[in-house]
Motif scaffolding. Structure first.
Motif, PDB file in Angstrom:
ATOM      1  N   GLY A 282       0.835  -1.352  -0.033  1.00 25.64           N
ATOM      2  CA  GLY A 282      -0.261   0.256   0.017  1.00 25.64           C
ATOM      3  C   GLY A 282       0.952   1.484   0.091  1.00 25.64           C
ATOM      4  O   GLY A 282       1.694   1.724   0.965  1.00 25.64           O
ATOM      5  N   CYS A 283       0.654   2.435  -0.797  1.00 29.28           N
ATOM      6  CA  CYS A 283       1.011   3.389  -0.756  1.00 29.28           C
ATOM      7  C   CYS A 283       0.195   4.511  -1.160  1.00 29.28           C
ATOM      8  O   CYS A 283      -0.891   4.628  -1.498  1.00 29.28           O
ATOM      9  N   LEU A 284       1.364   5.704  -0.602  1.00 34.96           N
ATOM     10  CA  LEU A 284       0.355   7.215  -1.102  1.00 34.96           C
ATOM     11  C   LEU A 284       1.339   8.175  -1.010  1.00 34.96           C
ATOM     12  O   LEU A 284       1.959   8.043   0.237  1.00 34.96           O
ATOM     13  N   VAL A 285       0.779   9.502  -1.597  1.00 36.78           N
ATOM     14  CA  VAL A 285       1.057   9.965  -1.294  1.00 36.78           C
ATOM     15  C   VAL A 285       0.393  11.259  -0.947  1.00 36.78           C
ATOM     16  O   VAL A 285      -0.692  11.138  -1.510  1.00 36.78           O
ATOM     17  N   PHE A 286       0.429  12.385   0.245  1.00 36.79           N
ATOM     18  CA  PHE A 286      -0.495  12.785   0.702  1.00 36.79           C
ATOM     19  C   PHE A 286      -0.779  14.432   0.439  1.00 36.79           C
ATOM     20  O   PHE A 286       0.544  14.829   0.636  1.00 36.79           O
ATOM     21  N   ALA A 287      -1.253  15.351   0.497  1.00 35.84           N
ATOM     22  CA  ALA A 287      -1.358  17.003   1.052  1.00 35.84           C
ATOM     23  C   ALA A 287      -2.757  16.829   1.774  1.00 35.84           C
ATOM     24  O   ALA A 287      -3.287  16.434   1.704  1.00 35.84           O
ATOM     25  N   ALA A 288      -2.174  17.823   2.382  1.00 36.51           N
ATOM     26  CA  ALA A 288      -3.163  18.670   3.731  1.00 36.51           C
ATOM     27  C   ALA A 288      -2.635  19.740   4.018  1.00 36.51           C
ATOM     28  O   ALA A 288      -1.804  20.265   3.579  1.00 36.51           O
ATOM     29  N   VAL A 289      -4.190  20.433   4.339  1.00 32.11           N
ATOM     30  CA  VAL A 289      -3.530  21.852   5.101  1.00 32.11           C
ATOM     31  C   VAL A 289      -4.168  22.451   6.420  1.00 32.11           C
ATOM     32  O   VAL A 289      -4.969  22.361   6.535  1.00 32.11           O
ATOM     33  N   VAL A 290      -3.041  23.412   7.373  1.00 31.41           N
ATOM     34  CA  VAL A 290      -3.778  24.016   7.579  1.00 31.41           C
ATOM     35  C   VAL A 290      -3.504  25.319   8.222  1.00 31.41           C
ATOM     36  O   VAL A 290      -2.134  26.144   6.852  1.00 31.41           O
ATOM     37  N   LYS A 291      -3.933  25.813   9.148  1.00 30.09           N
ATOM     38  CA  LYS A 291      -3.535  27.085   9.053  1.00 30.09           C
ATOM     39  C   LYS A 291      -3.361  26.981  10.353  1.00 30.09           C
ATOM     40  O   LYS A 291      -3.840  26.699  11.533  1.00 30.09           O
ATOM     41  N   VAL A 292      -2.170  28.200  10.452  1.00 31.61           N
ATOM     42  CA  VAL A 292      -1.691  28.599  11.465  1.00 31.61           C
ATOM     43  C   VAL A 292      -1.637  30.425  11.703  1.00 31.61           C
ATOM     44  O   VAL A 292      -0.859  30.690  10.482  1.00 31.61           O
ATOM     45  N   ALA A 293      -1.699  31.354  12.321  1.00 32.97           N
ATOM     46  CA  ALA A 293      -1.392  32.529  12.599  1.00 32.97           C
ATOM     47  C   ALA A 293      -2.316  32.840  11.566  1.00 32.97           C
ATOM     48  O   ALA A 293      -1.430  34.441  10.769  1.00 32.97           O
ATOM     49  N   ALA A 329       2.319  16.977  12.539  1.00 33.55           N
ATOM     50  CA  ALA A 329       2.955  17.446  11.546  1.00 33.55           C
ATOM     51  C   ALA A 329       1.556  18.726  11.560  1.00 33.55           C
ATOM     52  O   ALA A 329       2.374  19.640  11.776  1.00 33.55           O
ATOM     53  N   ALA A 330       0.176  19.039  12.181  1.00 36.75           N
ATOM     54  CA  ALA A 330      -1.504  20.023  12.181  1.00 36.75           C
ATOM     55  C   ALA A 330      -0.309  20.311  12.995  1.00 36.75           C
ATOM     56  O   ALA A 330      -0.483  20.943  13.796  1.00 36.75           O
ATOM     57  N   THR A 331      -0.304  19.693  14.762  1.00 34.57           N
ATOM     58  CA  THR A 331      -0.369  19.857  15.601  1.00 34.57           C
ATOM     59  C   THR A 331       0.745  20.978  16.010  1.00 34.57           C
ATOM     60  O   THR A 331       1.329  21.581  16.794  1.00 34.57           O
ATOM     61  N   ALA A 332       2.665  19.895  15.593  1.00 35.49           N
ATOM     62  CA  ALA A 332       3.761  20.691  15.407  1.00 35.49           C
ATOM     63  C   ALA A 332       3.968  21.899  15.426  1.00 35.49           C
ATOM     64  O   ALA A 332       4.524  22.616  15.734  1.00 35.49           O
ATOM     65  N   ILE A 333       2.937  22.692  13.699  1.00 42.30           N
ATOM     66  CA  ILE A 333       3.369  23.414  12.939  1.00 42.30           C
ATOM     67  C   ILE A 333       2.665  24.829  13.891  1.00 42.30           C
ATOM     68  O   ILE A 333       1.355  24.526  14.655  1.00 42.30           O
ATOM     69  N   VAL A 366       8.678  33.184  14.374  1.00 39.29           N
ATOM     70  CA  VAL A 366       8.935  32.014  12.894  1.00 39.29           C
ATOM     71  C   VAL A 366       8.249  30.887  13.669  1.00 39.29           C
ATOM     72  O   VAL A 366       7.604  31.218  14.434  1.00 39.29           O
ATOM     73  N   VAL A 367       7.695  30.889  12.401  1.00 41.14           N
ATOM     74  CA  VAL A 367       6.674  29.368  12.772  1.00 41.14           C
ATOM     75  C   VAL A 367       7.394  28.414  12.217  1.00 41.14           C
ATOM     76  O   VAL A 367       8.692  28.158  11.258  1.00 41.14           O
ATOM     77  N   GLY A 368       7.720  27.283  13.085  1.00 45.58           N
ATOM     78  CA  GLY A 368       8.505  26.065  12.946  1.00 45.58           C
ATOM     79  C   GLY A 368       7.385  25.159  13.729  1.00 45.58           C
ATOM     80  O   GLY A 368       6.546  25.324  14.639  1.00 45.58           O
ATOM     81  N   TRP A 369       9.130  24.049  15.118  1.00 47.44           N
ATOM     82  CA  TRP A 369       7.936  23.460  15.365  1.00 47.44           C
ATOM     83  C   TRP A 369       9.651  23.344  16.832  1.00 47.44           C
ATOM     84  O   TRP A 369      10.895  23.690  16.671  1.00 47.44           O
TER      85      TRP A 369
END
Length: 429
Positions: A282-293, A329-333, A366-369
């Motif tokens: 099973g393989c998947l390439v994915f993209a998701a969008v998150v809003k920060v500030a 990833a969404a929580t880390a940003i 800055v934006v990061g984690w």
């Protein structure tokens, strides 16, 4: 008769008074000496003033880099296969499983679509040119179906717009449409595959090699890292991003088809492509969008080689491996203040003990984690001899990973004044 002894009286003669000419000469001599002494003293006092003052010197006190404080995110990597995870405009959250090229199944179709759309660009909503299914491609359908390939029904003479063909390629993952598009673009499948490999090389995908446009051939191999590189480029194409975010589409002959990627629309997922074969898992390439500030960031990742006895099991396992990655990833940003307004950035030392400081005029965020390194750059022009207090002079910049630089002007502390004449003379006494 005279006395036998006589006394002679001699009156003293007073000295001659000095002449007026001699007195004048004496006073001139004394006056000249005084003038010479005053001139010598003046020369001694003025000597330091004849040399220019040294320019103020700047010493940076801010370190060259910093680390976002806190505990670095613990990424829940899958136990098997490969994975890679990154955030556009910020940086990579890491990889797992190494970089050995492995079969990627229908994830291959991301490159097929990318080549088609770079050769034949489409705007959002645009249908594009039409292509007709040849008798040869239609005749191949029964054999393709017998092999258990992923297909869309076609008949000779069926007409698809470019957009419809790409929808067939990317949503129900039609292998036959990959071959139809390849021949339409390059004249033959072999010529199109050559384009795919040339594009991979141009993008720096060093561990990728394509042998077919669909991924049905296990000789088509890549890595999670390379597929993230490609996915980031593909998502920059408006039509590609629009199509992979669709849950279904209506096509000629086939009617309504559905997107195999069941994560679309959940946890901010906006695509991109599934894949599954016995060789690839099973393989998947994915993209998701998150809003920060108030800003939007795209998470891009790939998971390859998830085990399973058949396609439904393989895809279920790859989806289960992907959801925690997206959520992590969404929580880390987040946003982090690295330099605060008022923080000292440099000291300025002027001549004869004069000096001041330069500090940040505003916060640098800055934006990061947590755990991410932040580069701190300082640009300070030559400092003039006179710099009034609270004057802007230079700037400091912070960059986290591949993010957008955050900048603040620098502001002086106490006023910097050149030393007075008296200070300069006294210093050299």
């Amino acid at each position: 008769m005279l006395d036998s002894a006589t006394t002679q009286v001699i009156n003293p003669v007073p000295p001659r008074p000095p002449s007026r000419g001699r007195a004048r000469h004496l006073w001139l001599l004394i006056g000249g000496l005084v003038v010479l002494l005053l001139a010598a003293a003046a020369l001694v006092a003025v000597a330091p003033l004849r040399h220019p003052l040294p320019a103020p010197t700047v010493t940076r006190t801010l370190p060259a880099s910093a680390v976002i404080p806190g505990t670095a995110p613990a990424v829940p990597w899958p136990r098997t296969g490969q994975a890679a995870l990154s955030v556009e405009g910020v940086g990579s959250l890491g990889t797992s499983g190494g970089r050995k090229p492995v079969p990627i199944a229908s994830v291959t179709k991301v490159m097929t679509a990318y080549v088609i759309l770079t050769e034949h660009p489409l705007d959002r909503g645009e249908q594009g040119p039409k292509l007709t299914v040849s008798a040869e491609r239609a005749a191949a359908y029964p054999a393709e179906q017998a092999r258990g390939e992923s297909l869309v029904p076609v008949v000779a003479g069926a007409v698809f717009t470019e957009r419809q063909a790409l929808q067939a390629l990317l949503l129900p993952s039609a292998n036959n449409m990959a071959r139809i598009l390849a021949a339409w673009d390059a004249g033959s499948i072999e010529a199109f595959v050559a384009k795919m490999n040339e594009t991979a090389a141009a993008l720096g995908m060093r561990n990728t090699h394509y042998t077919d446009p669909s991924g049905y051939d296990p000789g088509t191999v890549s890595t999670a890292v390379d597929q993230v590189t490609l996915a980031r480029k593909a998502m920059e194409l408006p039509a590609f991003a629009e199509i992979v975010a669709q849950k279904k589409a209506t096509l000629p002959v086939a009617g309504t088809v559905h997107n195999y990627n069941s994560l679309v629309g959940k946890d901010g997922v906006v695509g991109i492509k599934t894949g599954s074969t016995d060789e690839a898992g099973g393989c998947l390439v994915f993209a998701a969008v998150v809003k920060v500030a108030g800003r939007q960031f795209t998470i891009v990742g790939a998971v390859l080689g998830q085990p399973g006895a058949n396609t439904p099991v393989q895809l279920d396992r790859v989806f289960r491996a992907t959801r925690p990655l997206v959520r992590t990833a969404a929580t880390a940003i987040g946003t982090h203040s690295i330099v605060r307004a008022g923080d000292q950035v440099a000291t300025v030392r002027g001549p004869l003990g004069t000096g001041t400081t330069l500090h940040a005029a505003q916060d640098l965020t800055v934006v990061g984690w947590p755990g991410m390194r932040v580069r701190l750059d300082v640009d300070i022009p030559a400092v003039p001899a006179r710099l009034p207090a609270e004057t802007e002079h230079g700037r400091v910049t912070a960059v986290a990973g591949a993010g957008t630089p955050a900048a603040s002007p620098l502001r002086s502390g106490v006023g910097l004044e050149p030393p007075s004449v008296w200070d300069r003379v006294r210093q050299h006494r």
